[in-house]
Design an enzyme around this catalytic site. Structure first.
Site, PDB file in Angstrom:
ATOM      1  N   CYS A 109      54.313  37.892  38.361  1.00 49.29           N
ATOM      2  CA  CYS A 109      52.899  37.637  38.077  1.00 49.29           C
ATOM      3  C   CYS A 109      52.435  38.683  37.069  1.00 49.29           C
ATOM      4  O   CYS A 109      52.534  39.887  37.328  1.00 49.29           O
ATOM      5  CB  CYS A 109      52.083  37.726  39.375  1.00 49.29           C
ATOM      6  SG  CYS A 109      50.307  37.481  39.122  1.00 49.29           S
ATOM      7  N   CYS A 127      45.608  41.112  43.615  1.00 53.05           N
ATOM      8  CA  CYS A 127      45.422  41.262  42.177  1.00 53.05           C
ATOM      9  C   CYS A 127      44.411  42.360  41.844  1.00 53.05           C
ATOM     10  O   CYS A 127      43.279  42.359  42.328  1.00 53.05           O
ATOM     11  CB  CYS A 127      44.951  39.930  41.588  1.00 53.05           C
ATOM     12  SG  CYS A 127      44.785  39.982  39.806  1.00 53.05           S
ATOM     13  N   GLU A 172      48.836  45.705  35.472  1.00 50.12           N
ATOM     14  CA  GLU A 172      49.790  45.625  36.567  1.00 50.12           C
ATOM     15  C   GLU A 172      50.448  44.257  36.590  1.00 50.12           C
ATOM     16  O   GLU A 172      49.913  43.276  36.064  1.00 50.12           O
ATOM     17  CB  GLU A 172      49.101  45.897  37.907  1.00 50.12           C
ATOM     18  CG  GLU A 172      48.024  44.897  38.265  1.00 50.12           C
ATOM     19  CD  GLU A 172      47.329  45.237  39.580  1.00 50.12           C
ATOM     20  OE1 GLU A 172      46.973  46.401  39.784  1.00 50.12           O
ATOM     21  OE2 GLU A 172      47.142  44.318  40.378  1.00 50.12           O
ATOM     22  N   CYS A 194      37.693  39.659  43.888  1.00 50.00           N
ATOM     23  CA  CYS A 194      38.829  40.170  43.114  1.00 50.00           C
ATOM     24  C   CYS A 194      38.603  41.588  42.609  1.00 50.00           C
ATOM     25  O   CYS A 194      37.574  41.893  41.999  1.00 50.00           O
ATOM     26  CB  CYS A 194      39.099  39.237  41.939  1.00 50.00           C
ATOM     27  SG  CYS A 194      40.549  39.681  40.989  1.00 50.00           S
ATOM     28  N   CYS A 243      34.618  37.526  39.543  1.00 50.68           N
ATOM     29  CA  CYS A 243      34.837  36.840  40.813  1.00 50.68           C
ATOM     30  C   CYS A 243      34.639  37.810  41.966  1.00 50.68           C
ATOM     31  O   CYS A 243      35.164  38.935  41.961  1.00 50.68           O
ATOM     32  CB  CYS A 243      36.241  36.237  40.848  1.00 50.68           C
ATOM     33  SG  CYS A 243      36.505  34.986  39.569  1.00 50.68           S
ATOM     34  N   CYS A 300      38.829  42.533  33.435  1.00 47.81           N
ATOM     35  CA  CYS A 300      38.427  41.126  33.475  1.00 47.81           C
ATOM     36  C   CYS A 300      36.912  41.013  33.462  1.00 47.81           C
ATOM     37  O   CYS A 300      36.219  41.822  34.104  1.00 47.81           O
ATOM     38  CB  CYS A 300      38.993  40.453  34.727  1.00 47.81           C
ATOM     39  SG  CYS A 300      38.686  38.673  34.802  1.00 47.81           S
TER      40      CYS A 300
END
Length: 345
Positions: free
Chosen positions: A101, A330, A88, A115, A112, A108
């Protein structure tokens, strides 16, 4: 099959000559690639050449699966790569221009806590052309010409965890035959991979480097970001300072403000102690919790914390919240599309 977006103009010329065509054709093809035009619509190329291109290469463009438009003008794109992987990117409108962005990985591995990008883990790295393709696809969706003025590598993935492809992308996008984008209009956000920060400083590119800080207290940062256990805070800050000195650029510290966790006096004092006197700026981001684990601060809490930073002589601003009505945080849109995030989260 080689995706042409992965190639520089010089590399493209070599490939074109290898299939028996004149080198000058590379410039024509590159102009079409920058506009996201498929081979069959490259009208100043002969039909035999277009057929030869289809036989030997792919363009490398992602396809738009979804486009969501916010009431504030923000647009969020869900893009599909050739292998059906999805990423995205988010287009935001500011007074100084349009900022996109983009993502650097499919998923990922950083983990974190706040997120959505980390849900489902890391599937693979994106290539330099796939990263560039996000910019070109959205730019073309907005019309002809250059419509995107700034790019931030702050979407899904850890950019410095995909080091070679990210550096390759930066070299591609700054070509005058591409978008000719200045490195001063590009920001890269890292969780704090210390060896790669030092390595990036030696590239001489001059992009703005941002660190996902989120706490200046080691124990708290470890709670929020697992990577902090590998690279202690002092090491990360020293690496950021080294980048600033080498590049001559001010570095940015991103600080997601989480109510009751990192918004107290001790947090302000720790920030002053570790960042005081640096050529830096703090980007204060109100928490947009994706799973209910963390509480979003009130507007009053955000601006009290901002005032505390100002009292301590630390440069800081509050990031404007955009796209809340379209899964703006995000990783949210991708996670929902893949069924990794419930609609209630």
């Amino acid at each position: 099959m080689t995706a042409l977006l992965d190639l520089s103009l010089t590399e493209l010329k070599q490939q074109i000559e290898e299939i028996g065509e004149k080198g000058f054709r590379a410039g024509q093809i590159y102009a079409w690639l920058t506009a996201c035009v498929p081979f069959e619509q490259m009208s100043n190329l002969s039909k035999p050449l277009r057929e030869k291109l289809r036989e030997h290469f792919s363009e490398g463009y992602p396809e738009i699966l979804q486009k969501l438009c916010s009431k504030d003008g923000t647009k969020k794109y869900l893009l599909q790569m050739a292998d059906e992987s999805v990423v995205e990117c988010v287009l935001m409108n500011y007074e100084y221009g349009r900022t996109l962005c983009i993502s650097t990985q499919v998923g990922c591995a950083m983990g974190c806590a706040f997120c959505a990008s980390t849900k489902g883990g890391l599937r693979r790295n994106l290539s330099a052309g796939e990263i560039l393709g996000q910019v070109l696809r959205v730019n073309a969706d907005l019309g002809s010409g250059r419509n995107i003025t700034n790019v931030v590598l702050m979407g899904t993935g850890e950019p410095l965890g995909n080091y070679d492809a990210v550096v390759g992308f930066l070299r591609l996008i700054r070509q005058k035959e591409s978008l000719g984008m200045s490195m001063r209009n590009i920001s890269l956000s890292t969780c704090g991979l210390v060896p790669e920060i030092y390595r990036f400083a030696e590239e001489g590119l001059g992009a703005t480097l941002c660190l996902s800080l989120h706490s200046a207290i080691q124990q708290k940062r470890e709670q929020i970001m697992p990577i902090a256990r590998k690279y202690p805070l002092r090491q990360v800050i020293q690496a950021m300072q080294a980048y600033s000195e080498k590049s001559g650029r001010r570095v940015i510290y991103e600080y997601i403000l989480i109510a009751g966790l990192n918004d107290g006096k001790e947090d302000l004092d720790a920030l002053e102690q570790i960042l005081g006197g640096q050529n830096c700026h703090i980007n204060l981001i109100p928490c947009n919790a994706t799973d209910g684990r963390f509480a979003a601060p009130t507007k009053g809490q955000v601006y009290r914390f901002l005032a505390g930073l100002d009292e301590r002589g630390l440069s800081a601003t509050v990031r404007r919240t955009l796209g809340e009505d379209i899964d703006g945080a995000c990783g949210q849109l991708r996670a929902r599309y893949l069924g990794l995030l419930d609609r209630t989260e």
